[in-house]
Design an enzyme around this catalytic site. Structure first.
Site, PDB file in Angstrom:
ATOM      1  N   GLU A 195      28.694  23.081  32.329  1.00  0.00           N
ATOM      2  CA  GLU A 195      29.499  22.610  33.443  1.00  0.00           C
ATOM      3  C   GLU A 195      30.275  23.816  33.991  1.00  0.00           C
ATOM      4  O   GLU A 195      30.660  24.699  33.235  1.00  0.00           O
ATOM      5  CB  GLU A 195      30.480  21.525  32.988  1.00  0.00           C
ATOM      6  N   SER A 200      30.523  44.036  33.596  1.00  0.00           N
ATOM      7  CA  SER A 200      29.089  43.854  33.821  1.00  0.00           C
ATOM      8  C   SER A 200      28.410  45.213  33.993  1.00  0.00           C
ATOM      9  O   SER A 200      29.068  46.244  34.214  1.00  0.00           O
ATOM     10  CB  SER A 200      28.853  42.999  35.068  1.00  0.00           C
ATOM     11  N   TRP A 231      44.367  41.394  42.457  1.00  0.00           N
ATOM     12  CA  TRP A 231      45.750  41.161  42.033  1.00  0.00           C
ATOM     13  C   TRP A 231      46.565  42.443  42.191  1.00  0.00           C
ATOM     14  O   TRP A 231      47.693  42.413  42.702  1.00  0.00           O
ATOM     15  CB  TRP A 231      45.759  40.715  40.577  1.00  0.00           C
ATOM     16  N   ASN A 248      29.319  46.678  37.264  1.00  0.00           N
ATOM     17  CA  ASN A 248      30.636  47.318  37.320  1.00  0.00           C
ATOM     18  C   ASN A 248      30.581  48.795  36.935  1.00  0.00           C
ATOM     19  O   ASN A 248      31.512  49.548  37.233  1.00  0.00           O
ATOM     20  CB  ASN A 248      31.623  46.625  36.385  1.00  0.00           C
ATOM     21  N   ASP A 266      37.827  37.205  36.648  1.00  0.00           N
ATOM     22  CA  ASP A 266      37.684  37.872  37.946  1.00  0.00           C
ATOM     23  C   ASP A 266      39.013  37.898  38.699  1.00  0.00           C
ATOM     24  O   ASP A 266      39.775  36.936  38.653  1.00  0.00           O
ATOM     25  CB  ASP A 266      36.632  37.106  38.765  1.00  0.00           C
TER      26      ASP A 266
END
Length: 260
Positions: free
Chosen positions: A228, A78, A38, A81, A33
């Protein structure tokens, strides 16, 4: 090399050496992501951000091979998107296709990369969908050779994956002449997992998301039940090897409970 870069290099080597090899994740999921942000911060076109993100993907797989991570799943595009502008999607599809080629041709750590597409190819432009089918066929032919296994989630939605898994389970039951009542009676989480896009692979031990966002956005919803999570502030194109090693160090220090 400047003093700052030298200091980071020394620090990176130190924490890399301290990583316990028996605590390296066997499967890492990554939500790549921040490409658009950016590009906006850099004052460049959005496509430049996607291209920088693609270059980072190839670099990241090198790191995984070097550090002994055998399986990686990359959330590249996705289903949500797919609502972006036609111009951006066209550019993004070309970049994804080029990235697939680069991954298939690369040999990180001297090993080939096995690319496995996960998602709904019917949502994609025909050339990219065909390239994904070819990549999947190449994967089947190369199954015996030791490699880095990379799942590329393109046109992917976590809820849709579960729906597709149930559909495939029911179709398989029908082909065997089994009734709905029989299927319902015997249904278990394992029987659904057997039809997921990632079937036959271990669930991700660690999921990393860049750009500071702290949500899954539908990524590997079933498989991540006991994963995790590590959230990094860096935008994906700025994600460094030292950031990755920090994520691995953090993971190694956790006590996994698996619901206990």
């Amino acid at each position: 090399m400047g003093l700052r870069s030298l200091a980071y290099a020394v620090y990176e080597r130190q924490i890399s050496r301290a990583l316990p090899q028996d605590r390296i994740p066997q499967h890492i999921g990554v939500v790549v992501d921040g490409n658009r942000r950016w590009a906006k911060l850099a004052g460049t076109p959005t496509a430049d951000g996607h291209l920088a993100g693609a270059n980072k993907i190839v670099e990241f797989i090198d790191w995984c091979a070097e550090l002994g991570v055998p399986t990686v799943t990359l959330y590249m595009l996705s289903t949500d998107n797919m609502s972006r502008s036609a111009e951006e999607l066209d550019q993004l599809m070309e970049i994804i296709a080029d990235t697939l080629e680069r991954l298939c041709e690369s040999r990180p750590g001297g090993r080939p990369v096995r690319v496995h597409p996960v998602g709904q190819p019917e949502l994609l432009p025909a050339p990219l969908a065909e390239r994904l089918r070819c990549v999947d066929a190449e994967l089947a032919r190369a199954e015996q050779e030791p490699a880095v296994h990379v799942n590329v989630a393109v046109g992917y939605g976590g809820r849709q994956e579960i729906v597709d898994a149930v559909k495939e389970l029911l179709r398989d039951a029908e082909s065997q002449g089994r009734s709905i009542s029989e299927v319902a009676e015997e249904l278990t989480p394992g029987s659904i997992a057997d039809w997921l896009y990632t079937r036959g692979q271990p669930d991700p031990d660690l999921i990393i998301r860049t750009s500071g966002e702290q949500r899954l956005s539908g990524f590997l919803m079933w498989q991540s039940a006991y994963s995790e999570f590590y959230f990094c502030e860096a935008l994906w194109p700025d994600f460094r090897r030292v950031d990755f090693i920090r994520a691995l160090r953090d993971y190694a220090q956790r006590q996994r409970r698996f619901g206990n």
